[in-house]
Design a protein around this motif. Structure first.
Motif, PDB file in Angstrom:
ATOM      1  N   ALA A   1       0.834  -1.201   0.000  1.00 18.83           N
ATOM      2  CA  ALA A   1       0.000   0.000   0.000  1.00 18.83           C
ATOM      3  C   ALA A   1       0.869   1.251   0.000  1.00 18.83           C
ATOM      4  O   ALA A   1       1.649   1.466   0.933  1.00 18.83           O
ATOM      5  CB  ALA A   1      -0.919   0.005   1.217  1.00 18.83           C
TER       6      ALA A   1
ATOM      7  N   THR B   1      -5.643   2.338   2.115  1.00 12.96           N
ATOM      8  CA  THR B   1      -6.125   1.135   2.809  1.00 12.96           C
ATOM      9  C   THR B   1      -7.230   0.412   2.049  1.00 12.96           C
ATOM     10  O   THR B   1      -7.356  -0.810   2.145  1.00 12.96           O
ATOM     11  CB  THR B   1      -6.648   1.493   4.210  1.00 12.96           C
ATOM     12  OG1 THR B   1      -7.703   2.473   4.088  1.00 12.96           O
ATOM     13  CG2 THR B   1      -5.531   2.054   5.087  1.00 12.96           C
TER      14      THR B   1
ATOM     15  N   TRP C   1      -5.277  -0.513  -4.976  1.00 12.11           N
ATOM     16  CA  TRP C   1      -5.541   0.341  -3.832  1.00 12.11           C
ATOM     17  C   TRP C   1      -6.332   1.528  -4.349  1.00 12.11           C
ATOM     18  O   TRP C   1      -6.120   1.965  -5.486  1.00 12.11           O
ATOM     19  CB  TRP C   1      -4.239   0.810  -3.192  1.00 12.11           C
ATOM     20  CG  TRP C   1      -3.350  -0.305  -2.761  1.00 12.11           C
ATOM     21  CD1 TRP C   1      -2.287  -0.822  -3.433  1.00 12.11           C
ATOM     22  CD2 TRP C   1      -3.468  -1.064  -1.551  1.00 12.11           C
ATOM     23  NE1 TRP C   1      -1.716  -1.856  -2.737  1.00 12.11           N
ATOM     24  CE2 TRP C   1      -2.422  -2.027  -1.568  1.00 12.11           C
ATOM     25  CE3 TRP C   1      -4.330  -1.036  -0.454  1.00 12.11           C
ATOM     26  CZ2 TRP C   1      -2.238  -2.944  -0.541  1.00 12.11           C
ATOM     27  CZ3 TRP C   1      -4.139  -1.947   0.580  1.00 12.11           C
ATOM     28  CH2 TRP C   1      -3.103  -2.885   0.533  1.00 12.11           C
TER      29      TRP C   1
ATOM     30  N   GLN D   1      -1.336   6.625   4.023  1.00  9.65           N
ATOM     31  CA  GLN D   1      -1.204   5.327   3.363  1.00  9.65           C
ATOM     32  C   GLN D   1      -2.586   4.818   2.953  1.00  9.65           C
ATOM     33  O   GLN D   1      -3.550   4.875   3.718  1.00  9.65           O
ATOM     34  CB  GLN D   1      -0.525   4.324   4.285  1.00  9.65           C
ATOM     35  CG  GLN D   1      -0.088   3.055   3.591  1.00  9.65           C
ATOM     36  CD  GLN D   1       0.819   2.206   4.463  1.00  9.65           C
ATOM     37  OE1 GLN D   1       0.768   2.287   5.694  1.00  9.65           O
ATOM     38  NE2 GLN D   1       1.672   1.404   3.841  1.00  9.65           N
TER      39      GLN D   1
END
Length: 278
Positions: free
Chosen positions: A30, A50, A61, A48
């Motif tokens: 990720a 998720t 992603w 980041q």
């Protein structure tokens, strides 16, 4: 009551101005997604990712923003990042290798990339200001396939190390994705990719500090791509300074004063002058 209805109508109009834009990226781990100029995903390096989605058998992603447009950078949260990816105004699909390389695969996965709209183009000098605005000058116009000119006069400029850096700014942005900019026919005194794909002029190596840049945009999907930038002689006449006293075989030293070999490339001191060795 009329005032209440007016307020509701204004709120509806405001919400309609933005649309949901989703960023999809295929990566082994990720990535962090940094977003600016129209949407927010936290301060650098961003947040980041998720959430995931499977599109045509590929797991991506994803992150959705309520915005009409923005710019992004993928990074690994530890110093490795892509260049600036600018002008996002619709759903986009990417691949990212976890370091600096990425590719846009939007059309492969059923999306569309609108043709870029260029309304302004600046040649901005010196990175001493956050906006690269010091000395920014506008090209005469912007249209795909046309060549436009700008004359830069650095006669009164005093820059540390006698270097003057430039970068392009499109549509008023602060960053542009400069690794996509190519340089055509650059003279010996113009060094490419000094830092972050900016380029600089060695002011000690020119007989005139008045010169002309031309820029041509080849069109395409990205505002920051397909540019050709060229520095050209003008009526003042730009040529490297050459004197009879210059000895090309004299020892060369880097900017720290250490002697370097003849195979060294970059800015060196030779005969008491700065020289760009390519």
């Amino acid at each position: 009551m009329k005032k209440i209805f007016t307020l509701i109508a204004m709120c509806v109009m405001t919400l309609a101005a933005n649309a949901a834009i989703t960023i999809y990226v295929q990566a082994d781990e990720a990535p962090y997604l940094y977003v600016w100029n129209g949407a927010d995903n936290g301060t650098w390096p961003g947040t980041q990712m998720t959430e995931t989605a499977v599109v045509k058998g590929t797991t991506f992603w994803k992150k959705t923003f309520d915005a009409s447009g923005f710019n992004i950078i993928f990074n690994n949260g530890a110093g490795k990042q892509t260049k600036d990816i600018t002008g996002i105004i619709s759903d986009r699909y990417f691949t990212y290798d976890g370091e600096a390389a990425y590719s846009d695969v939007t059309e492969e996965y059923g999306g569309t990339i609108p043709d870029a709209t260029i309304t302004s183009l600046l040649l901005a000098g010196t990175h001493t200001t956050p906006q690269w605005g010091d000395g920014a000058q506008a090209f005469t116009a912007v249209e795909a396939g046309k060549k436009y000119t700008i004359t830069v006069d650095l006669t009164s400029v005093t820059i540390e190390d006698d270097m003057w850096q430039f970068k392009l700014i499109a549509n008023g942005g602060t960053w542009f994705g400069y690794s996509a900019v190519t340089f055509d026919g650059q003279p010996a005194w113009l060094a490419q990719a000094i830092s972050d794909d900016n380029f600089e002029v060695d002011l000690e190596a020119v007989s005139s500090r008045v010169f002309t840049f031309t820029a041509t945009w080849g069109g395409g999907k990205q505002a920051g791509e397909n540019w050709t930038l060229k520095a050209e002689n003008n009526t003042s006449g730009i040529a490297p300074v050459v004197t009879d006293a210059f000895d090309a075989s004299a020892p060369r030293y880097d900017l720290s004063g250490r002697r370097v070999s003849d195979s060294y490339h970059g800015v060196v001191i030779q005969n008491g002058h700065k020289v760009v060795i390519k």
